[in-house]
Design an enzyme around this catalytic site. Structure first.
Site, PDB file in Angstrom:
ATOM      1  N   LYS A 144       0.828  -1.153  -0.082  1.00  0.00           N
ATOM      2  CA  LYS A 144       0.174   0.140  -0.134  1.00  0.00           C
ATOM      3  C   LYS A 144       0.839   1.295  -0.062  1.00  0.00           C
ATOM      4  CE  LYS A 144      -0.670   0.013   5.045  1.00  0.00           C
ATOM      5  NZ  LYS A 144      -1.450   0.084   6.046  1.00  0.00           N
TER       6      LYS A 144
ATOM      7  N   TYR B 285      17.082  29.368   8.633  1.00  0.00           N
ATOM      8  CA  TYR B 285      16.008  30.257   8.874  1.00  0.00           C
ATOM      9  C   TYR B 285      15.971  30.323  10.459  1.00  0.00           C
ATOM     10  CZ  TYR B 285      14.439  30.543   4.292  1.00  0.00           C
ATOM     11  OH  TYR B 285      14.433  30.883   2.941  1.00  0.00           O
TER      12      TYR B 285
END
Length: 367
Positions: free
Chosen positions: A39, A264
């Protein structure tokens, strides 16, 4: 040149892990078979790649999406294919029958749709019982209605009983799976036991830790891809091999002084003169943005750590103690030599999420 990042998929490792899962199952139940759970695009590894690697060894394939099941048939897969969430509407049943699919039935509404199908669609059914996970599955209170539906519907060609363990990866000395096994036994006592229906209980964790649950079919998932289902055992110690290795290279090197910051928000502050390597990998490639500074990484064959925040296309790492590393040095984000489970743990997640999050823009190379 293309951007220097790629995911290497080792198909031999995938085969090894599948065969290991089946070996564990057959030690306790010699006739046990194993679904290869593919899956979510084979946990990010590529559905058709996984099918090609396992096509001559897998007993069957288990997934969610009807279109993907059809794609497996069109790719030449002849083994049983199991739809883990079953079907969603009446029209699905014709497709399931045409492509010889096995369907999970987890609610009364699905049983009723089976009875309403015209012409009748005779499908193998996995009857999913809710033994306590409370996600999908028929409850004890619904079983009388289930028995009535089964008695009046000609459509199930064969019935297999299944459930799913919520805590098979936990401490074997605590709740583990015993409470669910007790509920399952109570739910199946009499009517289901008398029918002699096969059973499918074990996921990866149960295959490895509770071999008594192997029964007729096991459902290995994360272990196929080289991830450990346990927080207290690494994959290598379980004999599993990494299938996906996310690789990149150093794009640039910055030399910063004490007190300077990186990235950042400036969350990393240099406590010593620091060589900062900039890696061509960021959260747009599937690397977890929430991975903190200090997450392990391999550069030029040696372990080091990330620095500061992960950006969209780049992340930083510490090269101060790796004088041999510089621009174009190879980097392993996870995989061969650095377990995805270790990276995931540092990021507060699980390897399942790392694999499934691999971005489409990352080239894949089959090894």
């Amino acid at each position: 040149m293309p951007r220097p990042i790629e995911a290497r998929i080792d198909l031999a490792a995938l085969r090894h892990n599948y065969l290991l899962a089946r070996q564990h199952a057959t030690r306790r139940s010699p006739a046990a078979k194993a679904w290869a759970v593919v899956k979510a695009n084979a946990y990010g590894h590529g559905l058709l790649r996984a099918a090609a690697a396992l096509g001559d060894v897998a007993d069957g394939f288990a997934l969610l999406d009807l279109d993907e099941a059809v794609a497996l048939r069109e790719a030449g897969i002849r083994q049983p294919i199991l739809l883990l969430e079953g079907f969603f509407e009446l029209a699905d049943l014709a497709v399931c029958a045409d492509h010889r699919l096995t369907v999970v039935v987890h609610c009364l509404e699905q049983l009723q749709l089976l009875r309403r199908a015209l012409p009748p669609r005779c499908l193998p059914v996995y009857l999913k019982l809710n033994s306590g996970m409370n996600r999908l599955g028929l409850t004890a209170g619904q079983l009388p209605a289930v028995r009535r539906e089964l008695a009046t519907s000609p459509t199930p060609a064969a019935v297999t009983l299944m459930t799913h363990f919520a805590e098979a990866d936990g401490d074997a000395g605590e709740r583990s799976i015993n409470w669910q096994l007790e509920r399952f036994a109570a739910m199946t006592a009499g009517w289901a036991d008398a029918a002699g229906w096969p059973r499918s209980l074990a996921n990866s964790a149960a295959i490895l830790r509770y071999p008594e649950t192997a029964h007729d079919w096991v459902r290995p998932g994360i272990m196929l891809y080289g991830g450990s289902p346990f927080a207290d055992q690494d994959a290598a110690g379980l004999g599993l091999q990494p299938v996906m290795t996310l690789c990149s290279r150093i794009l640039a090197v910055q030399e910063i002084a004490v007190g300077e910051r990186v990235g950042y928000g400036g969350t990393f502050v240099a406590q010593r003169p620091t060589r900062v390597g900039v890696v061509a990998c960021g959260y747009a490639d599937g690397y977890p943005r929430h991975a903190p500074g200090g997450t392990p990484i391999i550069v030029a064959g040696r372990r080091t750590q990330t620095l500061g925040r992960v950006s969209m296309d780049m992340l930083a790492c510490d090269l101060t103690d790796l004088p041999e590393a510089g621009v174009d040095s190879p980097v392993v984000l996870w995989g061969d030599g650095l377990a995805a489970d270790e990276v995931a743990s540092a990021a507060g997640t699980i390897s399942y999420e790392l694999f499934c999050a691999l971005a489409r823009r990352v080239p894949v190379r089959v090894v």
